[in-house]
Design an enzyme around this catalytic site. Structure first.
Site, short mmCIF file in Angstrom:
data_model
loop_
_atom_site.label_atom_id
_atom_site.label_comp_id
_atom_site.label_asym_id
_atom_site.label_seq_id
_atom_site.Cartn_x
_atom_site.Cartn_y
_atom_site.Cartn_z
N SER A 169 -4.17 -2.86 1.07
CA SER A 169 -3.17 -3.88 1.41
C SER A 169 -3.76 -5.20 1.85
CB SER A 169 -2.29 -3.23 2.70
OG SER A 169 -1.41 -4.00 3.08
N CYS A 194 5.02 1.30 12.00
CA CYS A 194 6.06 2.08 10.91
C CYS A 194 7.12 2.91 11.59
CB CYS A 194 5.45 2.70 9.83
SG CYS A 194 4.26 1.56 8.85
N ALA A 249 0.84 -1.10 -0.02
CA ALA A 249 -0.01 0.06 -0.12
C ALA A 249 0.82 1.32 0.02
CB ALA A 249 -0.99 -0.02 1.26
N GLN A 299 -6.70 0.45 6.49
CA GLN A 299 -7.40 0.10 7.86
C GLN A 299 -8.94 -0.11 7.66
OE1 GLN A 299 -5.70 -1.05 10.38
NE2 GLN A 299 -3.65 -0.34 9.90
N ASN A 311 -4.75 4.57 11.21
CA ASN A 311 -4.28 3.47 11.70
C ASN A 311 -3.63 3.28 13.19
OD1 ASN A 311 -2.29 5.38 10.71
ND2 ASN A 311 -0.80 4.07 11.49
N THR A 314 7.13 -8.15 -12.40
CA THR A 314 6.54 -9.35 -12.44
C THR A 314 5.62 -9.58 -11.23
OG1 THR A 314 8.43 -10.23 -13.94
CG2 THR A 314 6.84 -11.93 -12.57
N HIS A 328 -2.17 -7.69 3.80
CA HIS A 328 -1.81 -8.11 5.13
C HIS A 328 -2.69 -7.53 6.20
CE1 HIS A 328 0.86 -5.28 7.28
NE2 HIS A 328 1.17 -4.90 5.84
#
Length: 371
Positions: free
Chosen positions: A193, A314, A69, A176, A148, A231, A195
């Site tokens: 995102s 983060c 993200a 989120q 978040n 890829t 995960h």
């Protein structure tokens, strides 16, 4: 271990593991190859793309897969400004994720004008401030749907409407929000995102309304719609697709479970905790709390079998107080006395109540020693 760090990442769903395994073990072909195996991988990716688009559930747009993200946000901001034809002003909010704020800082160094709007003590931006900042110089407005760190829900639809009135695009960081709250109509670009919704790490996506596609950020083979090169991993895309499918199918069930957990946690807390941010306009699976005099870092050390955090994963190693909590008007001391509990689909009521009770007891023990 009791896991209460769902905003940092979510446990991978068993269905995702099962769906991903064949593509990681045997179906390893390059999805951009013309071989039969390559075409099969490409077809699996298109199924995954449809599932992510269905989970976002907005008309008139399409998804491009990215490595994260964070990449999607960088691409949206930098690529939109590149195509904005002289509109070099960006309006955003002081409580945005670092992916937005740091991208804006970089663009500011390239000559862009950045307006960072304040929030009220409840964490919400004033729509009057948004409208006052908008004019024909604005190329894009960036606002997070669910914060978040504190879980508050910004008025994204109204912000998008105001941006469109001056001809600007609107980027929504819905990392989120996907699978947790309804993504409203209005945004032109949406970053998500895998995960954060029980999917694999290292894959995100940018939803783009038709006509709002940003200029490429990563150049090369142009594998994703001629706009994003690199890829693709069939395994990661399939995993994201399955996670998105589950999020769409289990939306009501997950919501009801979160509400039950929120009520249980509120009931188990002692009277000395304060919720950071709005208690009403928020996602209830994000519980950001503070307690006067608490050493939150020490609390984490004392309770090593409970996984929770001080705020954004983060920035957790920076040593600096949370920029989000400071934007609410909290002092550095208050910010360092705050913790974030994140729970979700696989959290049980018993383990949450146990964890909250032990956290409260450890906090009181700190105060007793200090006294």
């Amino acid at each position: 271990m009791i896991y209460l760090d769902y905003q940092a990442t979510t446990p991978v769903a068993p269905e995702v593991v099962q769906a991903t395994r064949p593509w990681a073990e045997n179906h390893f072909a390059n999805p951009h190859s013309p071989s039969r195996w390559g075409r099969e991988a490409a077809a699996a990716i298109e199924v995954a793309r449809d599932r992510v688009e269905n989970a976002i559930c907005l008309p008139g747009g399409s998804v491009a897969f990215t490595g994260s993200a964070t990449e999607a946000i960088n691409w949206a901001l930098k690529g939109t400004i590149e195509r904005a034809k002289g509109r070099n002003r960006i309006v955003t909010i002081a409580t945005e994720h670092a992916a937005v704020l740091d991208s804006c800082e970089w663009l500011e160094a390239q000559g862009c004008d950045i307006i960072r709007l304040p929030v009220a003590p409840d964490g919400l931006v004033d729509l009057g401030d948004v409208k006052a900042a908008l004019d024909e110089r604005v190329g894009i407005v960036a606002a997070m749907l669910v914060n978040n760190e504190i879980g508050v829900i910004q008025p994204v639809a109204e912000i998008a409407e105001a941006a469109h009135e001056v001809g600007a695009f609107m980027l929504c960081d819905a990392v989120q929000g996907l699978g947790r709250v309804t993504i409203p109509l209005g945004p032109d670009l949406i970053a998500v995102s895998a995960h954060k919704i029980h999917g694999p790490k290292a894959i995100g996506a940018l939803w783009m309304r038709q006509g709002a596609e940003p200029a490429p950020l990563i150049h090369g083979g142009g594998q994703e719609q001629g706009l994003r090169s690199g890829t693709l991993s069939p395994a990661l895309c399939v995993g994201f697709g399955m996670a998105a499918k589950l999020a769409a199918e289990r939306g009501r069930q997950d919501h009801d479970h979160i509400e039950l957990l929120w009520q249980a946690a509120m009931a188990a807390l002692g009277p000395d905790w304060i919720v950071n941010g709005s208690s009403d306009q928020r996602y209830h699976g994000n519980f950001n709390l503070r307690r006067e005099g608490l050493d939150a870092a020490r609390l984490i050390s004392d309770l090593r079998d409970i996984a929770f955090s001080l705020g954004s994963a983060c920035a957790s190693g920076s040593g600096r107080p949370s920029h989000v909590l400071r934007a609410l008007g909290l002092s550095d001391t208050q910010a360092r006395s705050s913790i974030r509990l994140g729970f979700g689909r696989y959290t049980t009521e018993d383990e949450l109540v146990d964890a909250v009770t032990r956290i409260d007891a450890a906090a009181r023990a700190q105060q007793d020693i200090a006294a």
